[in-house]
Write an enzyme that holds these catalytic residues in place. Sequence first.
Site, short mmCIF file in Angstrom:
data_model
loop_
_atom_site.label_atom_id
_atom_site.label_comp_id
_atom_site.label_asym_id
_atom_site.label_seq_id
_atom_site.Cartn_x
_atom_site.Cartn_y
_atom_site.Cartn_z
N ASN A 185 -13.26 40.10 22.00
CA ASN A 185 -11.86 40.46 21.83
C ASN A 185 -11.00 39.26 22.11
OD1 ASN A 185 -12.34 40.43 24.76
ND2 ASN A 185 -11.10 42.03 25.23
N LYS A 186 -11.69 38.02 22.46
CA LYS A 186 -10.74 36.94 22.68
C LYS A 186 -10.62 36.23 21.32
CE LYS A 186 -11.19 37.61 26.87
NZ LYS A 186 -11.87 37.50 28.24
N GLN A 187 -9.56 35.22 21.46
CA GLN A 187 -9.07 34.32 20.27
C GLN A 187 -10.30 34.00 19.55
OE1 GLN A 187 -7.71 34.24 23.43
NE2 GLN A 187 -5.37 34.09 23.22
#
Length: 381
Positions: A185-187
Amino acid sequence: MTTMKRTIPLARPDLTEREVEAVVRVLRTPRLSLGPMLEAFERKLAEVAGVQHAVAVNSGTSALHLCVKALGIKEGDEVITTPFSFIASANCILFERAKPVFVDIDPKTLNLDPELVEGALTERTKAILAVDVFGHPAEWDALTHIAKEHGLKLIEDAAEALGAEYKGRPAGAFGDAAVFAFYPNKQITTGEGGAVLTNDDEIAKFCRSLRNQGRGEGSTAGWLRHERLGYNYRLSDINCALGLAQLERLDELLAQRERVAQLYNERLEPLERRGLLRRPHVAPHVRMSWFVYVVRLDERFTRRERDFVIEKLRAQGVECADYFPPIHLQPVYRALGYKSGDFPVAEAVAQRTLALPFHTRLTPDDVDYVVARLEAALESL
Ligand SMILES: *Cc1c(COP(=O)(O)O)cnc(C)c1O
């Protein structure tokens, strides 16, 4: 506007053929760990953060743990940190039997309030661990000043802030050591993964040793010579190849996230004008790297009403979440003696926050759908 039912996920990774090919290329070689992809990924990470060293590890949590160890934080030490974050930013202090000393947050940026730090210092305070929450950098000038003044170590948890900037300097460059994280879910993602960023040669060397079972550097030390108590926190070359391909697309990924954030800002403006909610605050001296898009419901709404809105939206296929329940009120922290009322700003904020679906591929139509459902849910209260 479309009214057809659909499912809009809270988050999703953005992977292309480029990432798939990069991973497959590694699988055709014999070097699946500690190979060339690890080095290349680390070099690129250090460049993005504008620091000398990046040490890639198997999670953001492992990276935080190594920072705490590398800075010599140990049993009996106190570390100032924020109660409004993902739990790992406080857990890493407990791993070493040190004490997290929470300090309340700035109600606008939702980051550790520097004004409150000095009141929480004792002769046992060893470090400050601040988080760039939701991709909004913490107040680094003030924190750096306090750390210098009192001889404290400083750790930046930039797990949510890859690509953000504070007064023109990239996130990941503040403090003695910083951390990125690469959960899906991170960049950017490596599947699972994280990294320590630092300008300090000794910290980098120590982290490299600890992630690899405490082995010394260089071939003379030998594979079965262990100089200190270490861990297996290695990140495979398969993961690193994925991460490198993602990093090569960083500008594009950040631009897409910015696009979606601006769409939300625009479509939610009427709801803010009607006093239903507040959109995220971005300080003028900051470049936000959008990790999530979190609105805050108006003060007249209760926690139960917020939870009802979340349930209602979920039932309509709009995935959303209560980012973040305060860390000090999690069962594991309550058991240590923390309680309701300890950090009133964080608690007041946390009961009204609502993370909306947020990822690179959301269309204007998706955003309209989410905003219409949110508006209807709020009106029904
Ligand atoms: C994601 C995250 C971490 C931990 O990362 P993992 O890779 O899941 O271990 C740490 N701190 C913050 C603020 C995060 O959002």
